[in-house]
Design a protein around this motif. Structure first.
Motif, PDB file in Angstrom:
ATOM      1  N   THR A  57       0.976  -1.178   0.175  1.00  0.00           N
ATOM      2  CA  THR A  57      -0.168   0.063   0.028  1.00  0.00           C
ATOM      3  C   THR A  57       0.798   1.241  -0.012  1.00  0.00           C
ATOM      4  N   PRO A  58       0.258   2.356  -0.471  1.00  0.00           N
ATOM      5  CA  PRO A  58       1.393   3.585  -0.645  1.00  0.00           C
ATOM      6  C   PRO A  58       2.055   3.771   0.899  1.00  0.00           C
ATOM      7  N   GLY A  59       3.485   3.753   0.744  1.00  0.00           N
ATOM      8  CA  GLY A  59       4.179   4.017   1.842  1.00  0.00           C
ATOM      9  C   GLY A  59       4.168   2.598   2.853  1.00  0.00           C
ATOM     10  N   ASN A  60       3.732   1.430   2.767  1.00  0.00           N
ATOM     11  CA  ASN A  60       3.940   0.287   3.574  1.00  0.00           C
ATOM     12  C   ASN A  60       3.811  -0.929   2.906  1.00  0.00           C
ATOM     13  N   VAL A  61       4.378  -1.818   3.548  1.00  0.00           N
ATOM     14  CA  VAL A  61       4.495  -3.293   2.695  1.00  0.00           C
ATOM     15  C   VAL A  61       4.284  -4.466   3.954  1.00  0.00           C
ATOM     16  N   SER A  62       3.143  -5.364   3.903  1.00  0.00           N
ATOM     17  CA  SER A  62       3.213  -6.381   4.754  1.00  0.00           C
ATOM     18  C   SER A  62       3.609  -7.563   3.989  1.00  0.00           C
ATOM     19  N   PHE A  63       4.289  -8.311   4.853  1.00  0.00           N
ATOM     20  CA  PHE A  63       4.787  -9.767   4.175  1.00  0.00           C
ATOM     21  C   PHE A  63       4.308 -10.717   5.085  1.00  0.00           C
ATOM     22  N   VAL A  64       3.918 -11.957   4.567  1.00  0.00           N
ATOM     23  CA  VAL A  64       3.458 -13.016   5.385  1.00  0.00           C
ATOM     24  C   VAL A  64       4.209 -14.303   4.815  1.00  0.00           C
ATOM     25  N   GLU A  65       4.688 -15.381   5.809  1.00  0.00           N
ATOM     26  CA  GLU A  65       5.289 -16.306   5.266  1.00  0.00           C
ATOM     27  C   GLU A  65       4.201 -17.336   4.709  1.00  0.00           C
ATOM     28  N   THR A  66       4.466 -18.268   3.687  1.00  0.00           N
ATOM     29  CA  THR A  66       3.511 -19.324   3.298  1.00  0.00           C
ATOM     30  C   THR A  66       3.540 -20.598   4.328  1.00  0.00           C
ATOM     31  N   PRO A  67       2.355 -20.935   4.989  1.00  0.00           N
ATOM     32  CA  PRO A  67       2.556 -21.832   5.853  1.00  0.00           C
ATOM     33  C   PRO A  67       3.061 -23.366   5.321  1.00  0.00           C
ATOM     34  N   LYS A  68       3.611 -24.104   6.074  1.00  0.00           N
ATOM     35  CA  LYS A  68       4.063 -25.324   5.333  1.00  0.00           C
ATOM     36  C   LYS A  68       2.875 -26.569   5.770  1.00  0.00           C
ATOM     37  N   VAL A  69       2.202 -27.032   4.652  1.00  0.00           N
ATOM     38  CA  VAL A  69       0.878 -27.631   4.767  1.00  0.00           C
ATOM     39  C   VAL A  69       1.118 -28.847   3.895  1.00  0.00           C
ATOM     40  N   GLU A  70       0.348 -30.007   4.295  1.00  0.00           N
ATOM     41  CA  GLU A  70       0.478 -31.388   3.384  1.00  0.00           C
ATOM     42  C   GLU A  70      -0.683 -30.832   2.188  1.00  0.00           C
ATOM     43  N   VAL A  71      -0.206 -30.844   1.095  1.00  0.00           N
ATOM     44  CA  VAL A  71      -0.902 -30.197   0.103  1.00  0.00           C
ATOM     45  C   VAL A  71      -1.694 -31.495  -0.968  1.00  0.00           C
ATOM     46  N   ALA A  72      -3.189 -31.300  -0.811  1.00  0.00           N
ATOM     47  CA  ALA A  72      -3.958 -32.214  -1.644  1.00  0.00           C
ATOM     48  C   ALA A  72      -3.905 -31.700  -3.146  1.00  0.00           C
ATOM     49  N   ASP A  73      -4.228 -30.551  -3.204  1.00  0.00           N
ATOM     50  CA  ASP A  73      -3.936 -29.746  -4.524  1.00  0.00           C
ATOM     51  C   ASP A  73      -3.991 -28.268  -4.251  1.00  0.00           C
ATOM     52  N   THR A  74      -3.543 -27.624  -5.409  1.00  0.00           N
ATOM     53  CA  THR A  74      -3.468 -26.156  -5.338  1.00  0.00           C
ATOM     54  C   THR A  74      -4.651 -25.530  -5.966  1.00  0.00           C
ATOM     55  N   VAL A  75      -5.549 -26.513  -6.234  1.00  0.00           N
ATOM     56  CA  VAL A  75      -6.798 -25.711  -7.459  1.00  0.00           C
ATOM     57  C   VAL A  75      -7.457 -24.622  -6.320  1.00  0.00           C
ATOM     58  N   GLY A  76      -7.772 -23.441  -6.987  1.00  0.00           N
ATOM     59  CA  GLY A  76      -8.645 -22.429  -6.315  1.00  0.00           C
ATOM     60  C   GLY A  76      -8.110 -21.925  -5.022  1.00  0.00           C
ATOM     61  N   ALA A  77      -6.672 -22.208  -4.825  1.00  0.00           N
ATOM     62  CA  ALA A  77      -6.053 -21.539  -3.468  1.00  0.00           C
ATOM     63  C   ALA A  77      -6.018 -20.273  -3.671  1.00  0.00           C
TER      64      ALA A  77
END
Length: 295
Positions: free
Chosen positions: A224-244
């Motif tokens: 956003t103007p003047g700011n940035v948010s960062f979030v790590e991707t959680p480690k999960v057991e993936v069934a599929d990534t469809v629609g994520a």
């Protein structure tokens, strides 16, 4: 105004080796928005055929409301084939129903009542649907809190620099992944700088409220103007990534409309997206531990 949210664009079937699955980012997005208690609708088109009727029945069974016209073109399909290494190859059929979404008086009325819309580049590959999407965007309320989310979704060769530029000028939130950002940077002739600097350039150049950059397992950013948010991707057991990715966008938009700060909306979107990765299919029910965070 009620927080009416619209997902606009393709509705189709993914024709997989093991059978067909319903697809299309707009419906996934609208479905996930609705799970957070907001009124949502999908705008698309299907053919007057068995595949089209199945899509309508499927949406109805999941409580996905919408304006989905029946048009004299076949319902959209994507042929998915696996190569020798199991890597999927996609053939998105052209000249299909969602290439021909008509702009109707009903759609014009819906646009005038819409608080947020999510659209992409794929459904703009044809002049008919591209015109409809642009007319819809222009007919939306001009208030400061109206959200127009361009979830760029580059597919095959179904995009042009002109379409991307026009969409960037009409949106106020851009969602893009790291691979798409590299492609867009090449198209626009951006210098060889890191991805975050490219994001700052796009945010400023197009006067965006927010820019969402997803980097797969390497986390995600909201600028956003003047700011940035960062979030790590959680480690999960993936069934599929469809629609994520669509669940991320839907959760984030619902959170912002409900008044959550950007950093909280971002974290919730990441967690919901990670959950969806653990489930088969694009439209699992989101647990109350997530939906209860938005009131």
């Amino acid at each position: 105004m009620e927080n009416l949210v619209v997902g606009m664009g393709e509705a189709l079937w993914d024709m997989l080796p093991e059978g067909k699955k319903i697809g299309g980012a707009p419906a996934n997005f609208a479905y996930h928005v609705s799970q957070f208690g907001l009124k949502s609708m999908v705008v698309s088109a299907v053919g007057d055929d068995a595949l089209g009727n199945e899509i309508l029945d499927s949406f109805s069974s999941k409580g996905v409301d919408g304006i989905i016209e029946k048009v004299p073109y076949p319902t959209g399909t994507v042929q998915v084939e696996l190569d020798g290494d199991g890597v999927p190859c996609y053939d998105i059929k052209e000249g299909v129903a969602w290439d021909n979404i008509p702009y109707t008086p009903e759609l014009d009325k819906l646009a005038s009542e819409t608080k947020a819309v999510c659209f992409g580049s794929l459904a703009q590959r044809s002049i008919v649907s591209r015109t409809t999407i642009n007319r819809f965007l222009d007919a939306m309320p001009s208030s400061e809190d109206t959200l127009k989310i361009f979830d760029i979704n580059l597919r095959q060769n179904f995009y042009t620099k002109e379409t991307i530029c026009n969409s960037l000028e009409k949106c106020n939130i851009l969602k893009i992944n790291d691979e798409e950002l590299v492609t867009v940077s090449r198209l626009f002739g951006f210098p060889g700088i890191d991805l975050k600097d490219k994001c700052w350039i796009l945010l400023a150049k197009y006067g965006l409220k927010m820019l969402i950059l997803t980097c797969g397992v390497n986390g995600s950013y909201v600028f956003t103007p003047g700011n940035v948010s960062f979030v790590e991707t959680p480690k999960v057991e993936v069934a599929d990534t469809v629609g994520a990715g669509d669940s991320f966008t839907g959760t984030f938009v619902a959170s912002i409309l409900k008044g959550l700060p950007v950093c909280e909306a971002h974290r919730l979107a990441v967690n919901v997206s990670a959950f969806v990765c653990t489930q088969a299919g694009a439209m699992p029910v989101i647990p109350a531990e997530y939906t209860s965070k938005i009131k």
